[in-house]
Design a protein around this motif. Structure first.
Motif, PDB file in Angstrom:
ATOM      1  N   PHE A 123       0.033   2.420   7.570  1.00 39.27           N
ATOM      2  CA  PHE A 123      -0.927   1.695   6.744  1.00 39.27           C
ATOM      3  C   PHE A 123      -1.865   0.857   7.599  1.00 39.27           C
ATOM      4  O   PHE A 123      -3.098   0.948   7.466  1.00 39.27           O
ATOM      5  N   PHE A 124      -1.314   0.036   8.479  1.00 39.95           N
ATOM      6  CA  PHE A 124      -2.168  -0.839   9.283  1.00 39.95           C
ATOM      7  C   PHE A 124      -2.971  -0.057  10.313  1.00 39.95           C
ATOM      8  O   PHE A 124      -4.141  -0.367  10.568  1.00 39.95           O
TER       9      PHE A 124
ATOM     10  N   VAL B 223     -11.079  -8.064   7.102  1.00 40.64           N
ATOM     11  CA  VAL B 223     -10.089  -7.132   6.573  1.00 40.64           C
ATOM     12  C   VAL B 223      -9.744  -7.561   5.156  1.00 40.64           C
ATOM     13  O   VAL B 223      -9.507  -8.741   4.891  1.00 40.64           O
ATOM     14  N   ASP B 224      -9.697  -6.606   4.239  1.00 46.15           N
ATOM     15  CA  ASP B 224      -9.276  -6.854   2.864  1.00 46.15           C
ATOM     16  C   ASP B 224      -8.339  -5.711   2.476  1.00 46.15           C
ATOM     17  O   ASP B 224      -8.774  -4.581   2.277  1.00 46.15           O
ATOM     18  N   LEU B 225      -7.033  -6.003   2.377  1.00 41.44           N
ATOM     19  CA  LEU B 225      -6.025  -4.960   2.224  1.00 41.44           C
ATOM     20  C   LEU B 225      -5.186  -5.164   0.970  1.00 41.44           C
ATOM     21  O   LEU B 225      -4.784  -6.294   0.654  1.00 41.44           O
ATOM     22  N   ASP B 226      -4.888  -4.079   0.302  1.00 45.36           N
ATOM     23  CA  ASP B 226      -3.958  -4.069  -0.825  1.00 45.36           C
ATOM     24  C   ASP B 226      -2.575  -3.736  -0.279  1.00 45.36           C
ATOM     25  O   ASP B 226      -2.246  -2.567  -0.037  1.00 45.36           O
ATOM     26  N   LEU B 227      -1.766  -4.759  -0.072  1.00 41.93           N
ATOM     27  CA  LEU B 227      -0.463  -4.570   0.562  1.00 41.93           C
ATOM     28  C   LEU B 227       0.512  -3.799  -0.312  1.00 41.93           C
ATOM     29  O   LEU B 227       1.498  -3.254   0.196  1.00 41.93           O
ATOM     30  N   SER B 228       0.267  -3.735  -1.613  1.00 41.81           N
ATOM     31  CA  SER B 228       1.177  -2.996  -2.494  1.00 41.81           C
ATOM     32  C   SER B 228       1.158  -1.505  -2.177  1.00 41.81           C
ATOM     33  O   SER B 228       2.080  -0.778  -2.556  1.00 41.81           O
ATOM     34  N   ARG B 229       0.148  -1.033  -1.468  1.00 42.20           N
ATOM     35  CA  ARG B 229       0.061   0.388  -1.145  1.00 42.20           C
ATOM     36  C   ARG B 229       1.026   0.787  -0.030  1.00 42.20           C
ATOM     37  O   ARG B 229       1.226   1.971   0.225  1.00 42.20           O
ATOM     38  N   ILE B 230       1.624  -0.198   0.646  1.00 44.52           N
ATOM     39  CA  ILE B 230       2.601   0.132   1.687  1.00 44.52           C
ATOM     40  C   ILE B 230       3.867   0.714   1.050  1.00 44.52           C
ATOM     41  O   ILE B 230       4.459   1.658   1.573  1.00 44.52           O
ATOM     42  N   THR B 231       4.270   0.158  -0.086  1.00 46.95           N
ATOM     43  CA  THR B 231       5.464   0.637  -0.788  1.00 46.95           C
ATOM     44  C   THR B 231       5.075   0.924  -2.223  1.00 46.95           C
ATOM     45  O   THR B 231       5.307   0.096  -3.112  1.00 46.95           O
ATOM     46  N   PRO B 232       4.507   2.092  -2.496  1.00 47.59           N
ATOM     47  CA  PRO B 232       4.080   2.419  -3.863  1.00 47.59           C
ATOM     48  C   PRO B 232       5.264   2.373  -4.832  1.00 47.59           C
ATOM     49  O   PRO B 232       6.382   2.752  -4.485  1.00 47.59           O
ATOM     50  N   ARG B 233       4.985   1.906  -6.026  1.00 45.31           N
ATOM     51  CA  ARG B 233       6.038   1.863  -7.053  1.00 45.31           C
ATOM     52  C   ARG B 233       6.400   3.279  -7.491  1.00 45.31           C
ATOM     53  O   ARG B 233       5.540   4.144  -7.607  1.00 45.31           O
ATOM     54  N   ARG B 234       7.685   3.496  -7.739  1.00 45.24           N
ATOM     55  CA  ARG B 234       8.164   4.811  -8.170  1.00 45.24           C
ATOM     56  C   ARG B 234       7.915   4.976  -9.671  1.00 45.24           C
ATOM     57  O   ARG B 234       8.251   4.122 -10.468  1.00 45.24           O
TER      58      ARG B 234
END
Length: 202
Positions: A58-59, A185-196
């Protein structure tokens, strides 16, 4: 009745007096991938978790997409801090002019603008305590520590304080990370661990 010989014990490199040096990492045979040198000792990396792999990807990808042209983003690459310390941050941002040879195996710490460590269970003390101190002494201006908090990414952001030579915390980010240094930098951190989703799909 034949006797099956036992498997030989693994032969680990025996350090020389004073410990291994940064140059030894390029000369020692059969080292496991991503071996680091910390205070003259070889540090072997354990198998990584899915969170760790996702976070590094991701990073690495997102910083590459927004980094200014004079900077390069590189994942899992060693840096020379001094003769006895050659750690391997998970992601680094470096000055582009240090990338000279496709065969090079390290960068000088002075070229690093940002070091990112994604914390694993076996690296917790190194990533939280040992490495930040060494990065600060090497005058790396920015350090981010990424942790898994119950399946959600948390990013701890630090900046070098010139008067003390130590890192000071400039933010803790949970869902969204927005900073202006070392670049915007503007990041959506929830995309690192997508919800199932229902049915086991993501």
């Amino acid at each position: 009745m034949s006797v099956v010989p036992e498997d030989p014990e693994p032969r680990w490199p025996v350090p020389p007096p004073g410990g291994w040096t940064a140059d030894d990492l390029d000369r020692l045979p059969n080292l496991p991938p991503h071996t680091e040198l910390i205070d003259g000792s070889l540090v072997f990396v354990s198998p990584q978790t899915l969170f760790h792999s996702r976070a590094v990807d991701f990073f690495n990808w997102h910083l590459q997409s927004v980094a200014p042209p004079e900077l390069e983003v590189v994942r899992e690459f060693t840096i020379d801090i001094d003769r006895y310390n050659r750690p391997e941050p998970d992601v680094i941002v470096v000055n582009g002019d240090v990338i000279e040879d496709p065969e090079q195996t390290r960068f000088p710490a002075g070229s690093v603008r940002l070091a990112i460590e994604v914390v694993s269970a076996e690296s917790r003390s190194r990533d939280r305590e040992t490495k930040p101190v060494k990065y600060a002494r090497a005058k790396i201006p920015h350090f981010w520590r990424v942790e898994n908090n119950g399946g959600n990414a948390v990013v701890y952001v630090f900046e070098l304080e010139p008067s003390t030579g130590a890192y000071t915390s400039t933010g803790i980010f949970h869902d969204r990370m927005k900073v202006s240094v070392p670049f915007a930098v503007d990041l959506d951190l929830s995309r690192i661990t997508p919800r199932r989703k229902a049915g086991g799909q993501q």
